[in-house]
Scaffold this motif. Structure first.
Motif, short mmCIF file in Angstrom:
data_model
loop_
_atom_site.label_atom_id
_atom_site.label_comp_id
_atom_site.label_asym_id
_atom_site.label_seq_id
_atom_site.Cartn_x
_atom_site.Cartn_y
_atom_site.Cartn_z
N ARG A 85 32.01 49.89 51.99
CA ARG A 85 33.44 49.75 52.31
C ARG A 85 34.33 50.46 51.31
O ARG A 85 35.51 50.67 51.56
N PHE A 86 33.79 50.81 50.15
CA PHE A 86 34.52 51.55 49.12
C PHE A 86 35.77 50.79 48.66
O PHE A 86 36.85 51.36 48.51
N VAL A 87 35.60 49.48 48.47
CA VAL A 87 36.62 48.63 47.87
C VAL A 87 36.00 47.97 46.65
O VAL A 87 34.78 48.00 46.47
N LEU A 88 36.84 47.37 45.82
CA LEU A 88 36.34 46.76 44.59
C LEU A 88 35.79 45.36 44.84
O LEU A 88 36.42 44.56 45.55
N ASP A 89 34.67 45.08 44.25
CA ASP A 89 34.03 43.76 44.33
C ASP A 89 34.45 42.93 43.11
O ASP A 89 33.63 42.57 42.27
N LEU A 90 35.76 42.68 43.02
CA LEU A 90 36.33 41.97 41.87
C LEU A 90 37.44 41.04 42.35
O LEU A 90 38.10 41.33 43.35
#
Length: 201
Positions: A85-90
Motif C-alpha cells: 500500500r506504500f503507507v507508513l506502518d506507524l
C-alpha cells in the motif's frame, strides 16, 4: 546493525550470522563480526539497518533500555512502509527515529540514509547526472548530526539539514510516497523543478 569507530573500521552484527559473516568477508579485514551488544559497545556511531518490524527487538538485544547506547550516535535508515500500500506502518504523529529515541536511553538519534535502496549505498560515490546524491538529516543533537553529516560527505554525497527529529515523520512519509511512485515506474527525479524556481520564477 553496524557500528563505526572510524571510517576504516567497523563491526557488523545481524540476526542471520551466515549473512553477517559473508558481508564481513566481502568488506575485508577492516570489518569485524559480533553480536548486537558487542557492535554497540565497539562503535561510536551505530547504524540501525534492519526491517522496521525487528527494530525494537534488535535494540533490546543490544541493551538499549539498559543505557548501552548512551552518548552513542544512533543512525536510523529504516522505512516502516506497508509494501503493498506504500503507507507508513506507524501510529499517527510519530516516526521510527522518535520510537528509537524513546527506547534507546541516552542515545543521540539521527534519521538519515532512508531515501534510497540499499544498493545505492554500495556505489563508490553515489552521483546521478553529474550531481552528488543529497542525503537529508533530521536530529536534535547538533554534534550527532555533525557526525552523520561527515559520514555523508565521506561517501561522496551532500548532506541536507532536515531540521529536528520531529520532522523525520515528514521525511519518512515522503520516502513512502516516492517508493510507491518508483514501483509504478515513475522517474521521481523529474518531479521537482530546479531550486531557482522553488519560490516562483
Amino acid at each position: 546493525m553496524d557500528a563505526i569507530r572510524s571510517p576504516s573500521v567497523g563491526e557488523l552484527s545481524g540476526r542471520d550470522q551466515a549473512k553477517t559473516r559473508a558481508l564481513a568477508e566481502r568488506l575485508g579485514s577492516s570489518a569485524q563480526r559480533g553480536i548486537f551488544a558487542e557492535a554497540v559497545e565497539f562503535g561510536d556511531v551505530v547504524l540501525v539497518a534492519v526491517l522496521h518490524s525487528a527494530v525494537a527487538d534488535v535494540l533490546s538485544t543490544a541493551g538499549a533500555e539498559d543505557e548501552a547506547l548512551r552518548r552513542k550516535v544512533l543512525t536510523d535508515c529504516t522505512n516502516a512502509v506497508v509494501s503493498d500500500r506504500f503507507v507508513l506502518d506507524l501510529p499517527a504523529g510519530t516516526s521510527m527515529p522518535e520510537q528509537l529515541a524513546a527506547q534507546a536511553v541516552g542515545a543521540h538519534v539521527v534519521k538519515a540514509f532512508n531515501t534510497c535502496h540499499e544498493s545505492v549505498w554500495r556505489l563508490a560515490s553515489p552521483a546521478f547526472d553529474g550531481r552528488p546524491l543529497i542525503v537529508p538529516l533530521c536530529g536534535d543533537d547538533p554534534d550527532a548530526v555533525a557526525t552523520v553529516r561527515s559520514l555523508v560527505t565521506d561517501i561522496g554525497c551532500e548532506p541536507a539539514e532536515g531540521g529536528r527529529l520531529e520532522r523525520a515523520a515528514l521525511l519518512e512519509a515522503t520516502t513512502a510516497f516516492l517508493i510507491g511512485l518508483w514501483f509504478g515506474g515513475v522517474d521521481t527525479q523529474a518531479m521537482l523543478p530546479p531550486h531557482k524556481y522553488a519560490t516562483g520564477a
